[in-house]
Design a protein around this motif. Structure first.
Motif, PDB file in Angstrom:
ATOM      1  N   THR A  62      17.603  56.137  58.599  1.00  0.00           N
ATOM      2  CA  THR A  62      18.763  55.228  58.396  1.00  0.00           C
ATOM      3  C   THR A  62      18.591  54.992  60.163  1.00  0.00           C
ATOM      4  OG1 THR A  62      21.175  57.077  59.227  1.00  0.00           O
ATOM      5  CG2 THR A  62      20.525  55.625  56.695  1.00  0.00           C
ATOM      6  N   ALA A  63      18.193  55.888  60.394  1.00  0.00           N
ATOM      7  CA  ALA A  63      16.996  56.342  62.705  1.00  0.00           C
ATOM      8  C   ALA A  63      16.367  55.157  62.280  1.00  0.00           C
ATOM      9  CB  ALA A  63      17.321  57.292  62.988  1.00  0.00           C
ATOM     10  N   GLY A  64      16.259  54.661  63.388  1.00  0.00           N
ATOM     11  CA  GLY A  64      15.560  53.311  63.266  1.00  0.00           C
ATOM     12  C   GLY A  64      15.474  52.958  64.640  1.00  0.00           C
ATOM     13  N   CYS A  65      13.747  53.004  65.219  1.00  0.00           N
ATOM     14  CA  CYS A  65      13.451  52.461  66.504  1.00  0.00           C
ATOM     15  C   CYS A  65      13.889  50.878  67.217  1.00  0.00           C
ATOM     16  CB  CYS A  65      12.117  52.923  67.213  1.00  0.00           C
ATOM     17  SG  CYS A  65      11.327  53.865  66.880  1.00  0.00           S
ATOM     18  N   VAL A 102      12.742  56.439  63.143  1.00  0.00           N
ATOM     19  CA  VAL A 102      12.683  57.108  64.104  1.00  0.00           C
ATOM     20  C   VAL A 102      11.089  58.512  63.562  1.00  0.00           C
ATOM     21  CG1 VAL A 102      13.296  59.632  65.299  1.00  0.00           C
ATOM     22  CG2 VAL A 102      14.414  57.080  64.841  1.00  0.00           C
ATOM     23  N   LEU A 103      11.688  58.773  61.560  1.00  0.00           N
ATOM     24  CA  LEU A 103      10.390  59.744  61.312  1.00  0.00           C
ATOM     25  C   LEU A 103       9.322  59.569  60.805  1.00  0.00           C
ATOM     26  CD1 LEU A 103      10.213  58.837  58.445  1.00  0.00           C
ATOM     27  CD2 LEU A 103      12.295  59.427  58.166  1.00  0.00           C
ATOM     28  N   GLU A 104       8.787  58.661  61.619  1.00  0.00           N
ATOM     29  CA  GLU A 104       7.148  57.987  61.397  1.00  0.00           C
ATOM     30  C   GLU A 104       6.514  58.957  62.902  1.00  0.00           C
ATOM     31  OE1 GLU A 104       7.682  54.025  59.933  1.00  0.00           O
ATOM     32  OE2 GLU A 104       8.188  54.955  58.006  1.00  0.00           O
ATOM     33  N   ILE A 105       7.780  58.488  64.118  1.00  0.00           N
ATOM     34  CA  ILE A 105       6.998  58.403  65.292  1.00  0.00           C
ATOM     35  C   ILE A 105       5.930  59.942  65.555  1.00  0.00           C
ATOM     36  CG2 ILE A 105       7.936  59.012  68.136  1.00  0.00           C
ATOM     37  CD1 ILE A 105       8.545  56.448  66.421  1.00  0.00           C
ATOM     38  N   THR A 106       4.777  59.223  66.396  1.00  0.00           N
ATOM     39  CA  THR A 106       3.987  61.289  66.725  1.00  0.00           C
ATOM     40  C   THR A 106       3.936  61.281  68.117  1.00  0.00           C
ATOM     41  OG1 THR A 106       2.332  59.686  67.006  1.00  0.00           O
ATOM     42  CG2 THR A 106       2.727  60.239  64.332  1.00  0.00           C
ATOM     43  N   GLU A 107       3.509  62.260  68.201  1.00  0.00           N
ATOM     44  CA  GLU A 107       4.096  62.570  69.957  1.00  0.00           C
ATOM     45  C   GLU A 107       3.016  61.357  70.729  1.00  0.00           C
ATOM     46  OE1 GLU A 107       2.731  66.586  70.883  1.00  0.00           O
ATOM     47  OE2 GLU A 107       4.371  67.530  69.652  1.00  0.00           O
ATOM     48  N   LYS A 108       2.073  61.023  70.217  1.00  0.00           N
ATOM     49  CA  LYS A 108       1.025  60.130  70.562  1.00  0.00           C
ATOM     50  C   LYS A 108       2.310  58.688  71.233  1.00  0.00           C
ATOM     51  CE  LYS A 108      -2.788  57.117  70.218  1.00  0.00           C
ATOM     52  NZ  LYS A 108      -3.973  57.254  69.356  1.00  0.00           N
ATOM     53  N   GLY A 127      11.496  62.247  74.848  1.00  0.00           N
ATOM     54  CA  GLY A 127      12.930  63.151  74.029  1.00  0.00           C
ATOM     55  C   GLY A 127      13.089  62.352  72.643  1.00  0.00           C
ATOM     56  N   ILE A 128      12.299  61.883  72.721  1.00  0.00           N
ATOM     57  CA  ILE A 128      12.728  61.354  70.398  1.00  0.00           C
ATOM     58  C   ILE A 128      12.173  62.572  69.992  1.00  0.00           C
ATOM     59  CG2 ILE A 128      11.043  60.117  70.026  1.00  0.00           C
ATOM     60  CD1 ILE A 128      14.985  58.998  69.435  1.00  0.00           C
ATOM     61  N   ILE A 129      11.019  63.327  70.065  1.00  0.00           N
ATOM     62  CA  ILE A 129      10.548  63.895  69.354  1.00  0.00           C
ATOM     63  C   ILE A 129      10.715  64.780  68.240  1.00  0.00           C
ATOM     64  CG2 ILE A 129       8.343  65.575  69.194  1.00  0.00           C
ATOM     65  CD1 ILE A 129       7.115  62.957  69.815  1.00  0.00           C
ATOM     66  N   TYR A 130      11.800  65.542  69.293  1.00  0.00           N
ATOM     67  CA  TYR A 130      12.214  66.843  68.401  1.00  0.00           C
ATOM     68  C   TYR A 130      13.552  66.271  67.181  1.00  0.00           C
ATOM     69  CZ  TYR A 130      16.897  69.418  66.501  1.00  0.00           C
ATOM     70  OH  TYR A 130      17.752  69.736  65.471  1.00  0.00           O
ATOM     71  N   MET A 131      13.845  64.794  66.997  1.00  0.00           N
ATOM     72  CA  MET A 131      14.425  64.397  66.019  1.00  0.00           C
ATOM     73  C   MET A 131      13.632  63.981  65.171  1.00  0.00           C
ATOM     74  SD  MET A 131      17.408  61.419  67.062  1.00  0.00           S
ATOM     75  CE  MET A 131      17.774  60.394  65.854  1.00  0.00           C
ATOM     76  N   ALA A 132      12.715  63.482  66.147  1.00  0.00           N
ATOM     77  CA  ALA A 132      11.370  62.794  65.237  1.00  0.00           C
ATOM     78  C   ALA A 132      11.232  63.517  64.125  1.00  0.00           C
ATOM     79  CB  ALA A 132      10.104  61.834  65.239  1.00  0.00           C
ATOM     80  N   LYS A 133      11.025  64.682  63.989  1.00  0.00           N
ATOM     81  CA  LYS A 133      10.387  65.834  64.028  1.00  0.00           C
ATOM     82  C   LYS A 133      10.941  66.738  62.843  1.00  0.00           C
ATOM     83  CE  LYS A 133       6.840  67.786  66.579  1.00  0.00           C
ATOM     84  NZ  LYS A 133       5.938  69.155  67.752  1.00  0.00           N
ATOM     85  N   TRP A 134      12.676  66.708  63.068  1.00  0.00           N
ATOM     86  CA  TRP A 134      13.611  67.524  62.264  1.00  0.00           C
ATOM     87  C   TRP A 134      14.098  66.403  61.013  1.00  0.00           C
ATOM     88  CZ3 TRP A 134      18.585  65.748  60.475  1.00  0.00           C
ATOM     89  CH2 TRP A 134      19.405  66.760  60.343  1.00  0.00           C
ATOM     90  N   LYS A 165      11.517  64.009  59.441  1.00  0.00           N
ATOM     91  CA  LYS A 165      11.031  64.414  58.994  1.00  0.00           C
ATOM     92  C   LYS A 165      10.841  65.730  58.328  1.00  0.00           C
ATOM     93  CE  LYS A 165       6.838  62.891  56.495  1.00  0.00           C
ATOM     94  NZ  LYS A 165       6.696  64.213  56.157  1.00  0.00           N
ATOM     95  N   LYS A 166      10.958  66.547  58.782  1.00  0.00           N
ATOM     96  CA  LYS A 166      11.612  67.740  57.796  1.00  0.00           C
ATOM     97  C   LYS A 166      12.717  67.783  56.607  1.00  0.00           C
ATOM     98  CE  LYS A 166      12.749  72.733  58.174  1.00  0.00           C
ATOM     99  NZ  LYS A 166      12.766  73.697  58.925  1.00  0.00           N
ATOM    100  N   LYS A 167      13.523  67.527  56.924  1.00  0.00           N
ATOM    101  CA  LYS A 167      14.514  66.257  56.508  1.00  0.00           C
ATOM    102  C   LYS A 167      14.874  65.679  55.290  1.00  0.00           C
ATOM    103  CE  LYS A 167      17.251  70.663  57.738  1.00  0.00           C
ATOM    104  NZ  LYS A 167      17.154  71.813  57.245  1.00  0.00           N
ATOM    105  N   ALA A 168      13.967  64.885  55.445  1.00  0.00           N
ATOM    106  CA  ALA A 168      13.791  64.556  54.264  1.00  0.00           C
ATOM    107  C   ALA A 168      12.446  64.197  53.230  1.00  0.00           C
ATOM    108  CB  ALA A 168      12.417  62.789  55.299  1.00  0.00           C
ATOM    109  N   ASP A 169      12.186  65.300  54.175  1.00  0.00           N
ATOM    110  CA  ASP A 169      11.223  66.313  52.663  1.00  0.00           C
ATOM    111  C   ASP A 169      12.365  66.956  52.118  1.00  0.00           C
ATOM    112  OD1 ASP A 169       8.491  64.553  53.634  1.00  0.00           O
ATOM    113  OD2 ASP A 169       8.571  66.750  55.068  1.00  0.00           O
TER     114      ASP A 169
END
Length: 323
Positions: A218-221, A228-234, A197-204, A206-210
């Motif tokens: 500021t979002a840390g696991c 959080v932006l470093e998290i992958t589906e794996k 359930g965190i994948i949407y947020m992680a991808k968003w 990462k995109k916004k960081a770019d």
């Protein structure tokens, strides 16, 4: 005998005086609840130990400060008639829930501060009418989940603070409508990076960081030490479990007595830069007695004005009847 024209004039004068007295009761210096700056259409009711929203807030008020009080709930009609309000501060209260539609009449609102309360959930569509909102502070609450689409109508929002809550994830698409956002804070939440359930947020993120959005890092696991932006589906292969982010906790749900703040609870002060941005200043001292009611003199003045107005009305009717 008093003529009808004179009687009518007396009626108008007394009615105007009664309305003026009713409005002044809110801001009267010798015992009124709040401080008013009529030139700036500002009403300051901060640090008055209020347990309810004061009545008679002028309809043309643009800035309303209700911070550092003891408000635990907001009636659905609390802000009706204040459609010119652009700034509402409810920081440092004890709000445990928000009534559905409580902000619906605040169609001109630009800044809404709900920081430092005890909100565990938000009603669906609670911000839908606030289409001009540019700043929303929800930090330092107890939010466990966000309802689907809660930010969908906030297309003008530039600053969103959600730090220091109990969020583990957000619903898919939660931030998609925030095209003008330039600052978001998400730290100090137990983000679950093992759950898909965190994948949407992680991808968003990462995109916004770019794209250069501030605060995305500021979002840390909660576990593992990653952002959080470093998290992958794996990384987030597990299915999600409660709480269910697609369903808001019922509005009537109350905070257990064991976690309700008492009068001497030490509240964490927000970061200095946020205080400066809001123009918030901590008061030098608290009042020596509760001031959530109008003064006795105010009540007496209202009663006297009402009696005189009633007498004038009866006199006019009596004169016209004889004529």
């Amino acid at each position: 005998m008093m003529g009808p024209v004179l009687a009518a004039c007396l009626l108008i004068i007394l009615s105007t005086a009664w309305i003026s007295q009713a409005n002044e009761a809110l801001c009267k210096k010798d015992g009124g609840v709040c401080s008013c700056n009529n030139n700036k259409n500002s009403v300051d009711c901060s640090s008055k130990r209020l347990t309810a929203i004061p009545s008679n807030i002028p309809a043309d008020t643009k800035k309303l400060l209700l911070g550092s009080n003891k408000l635990s709930s907001l009636p659905g009609m609390a802000f009706h008639g204040l459609n010119k309000l652009t700034y509402l501060n409810l920081q440092f209260n004890k709000l445990q829930a928000l009534s559905a539609g409580v902000f619906d009449h605040l169609v001109s609102l630009d800044k809404l501060v709900l920081s430092d309360n005890q909100l565990k959930s938000l009603p669906p569509k609670i911000f839908d009418k606030l289409t001009k909102l540019t700043l929303l502070y929800l930090d330092q609450n107890k939010l466990q989940s966000l309802p689907h689409g809660v930010f969908d109508k906030l297309t003008e929002l530039k600053t969103l603070t959600l730090y220091n809550n109990q969020l583990r994830r957000v619903p898919d698409g939660a931030f998609d409508s925030l095209s003008k956002l330039n600052r978001i804070t998400l730290n100090d939440n137990p983000w679950d990076c093992t759950c898909n359930g965190i994948i949407y947020m992680a991808k968003w993120l990462k995109k916004k960081a770019d794209e250069g959005l501030g605060g995305v890092d500021t979002a840390g696991c909660e576990k593992g030490g990653k952002a959080v932006l470093e998290i992958t589906e794996k990384d987030a292969a597990s299915d999600c479990v409660s709480p269910n982010t697609t369903t808001a906790i019922p509005i009537g749900t109350m905070t257990p007595a064991s976690v309700i703040y008492d009068d001497i609870h030490e509240i964490k002060v927000p970061q200095e830069n946020f205080q400066k941005f809001l123009g918030y200043q901590e008061p030098d001292h608290l009042p020596t007695q509760p001031q959530c009611l109008m003064s006795i003199s105010g009540y007496l003045g209202l009663m006297m004005s009402l009696m005189l107005t009633s007498a004038a009305i009866l006199y006019v009717f009596h004169f016209l009847k004889k004529a």
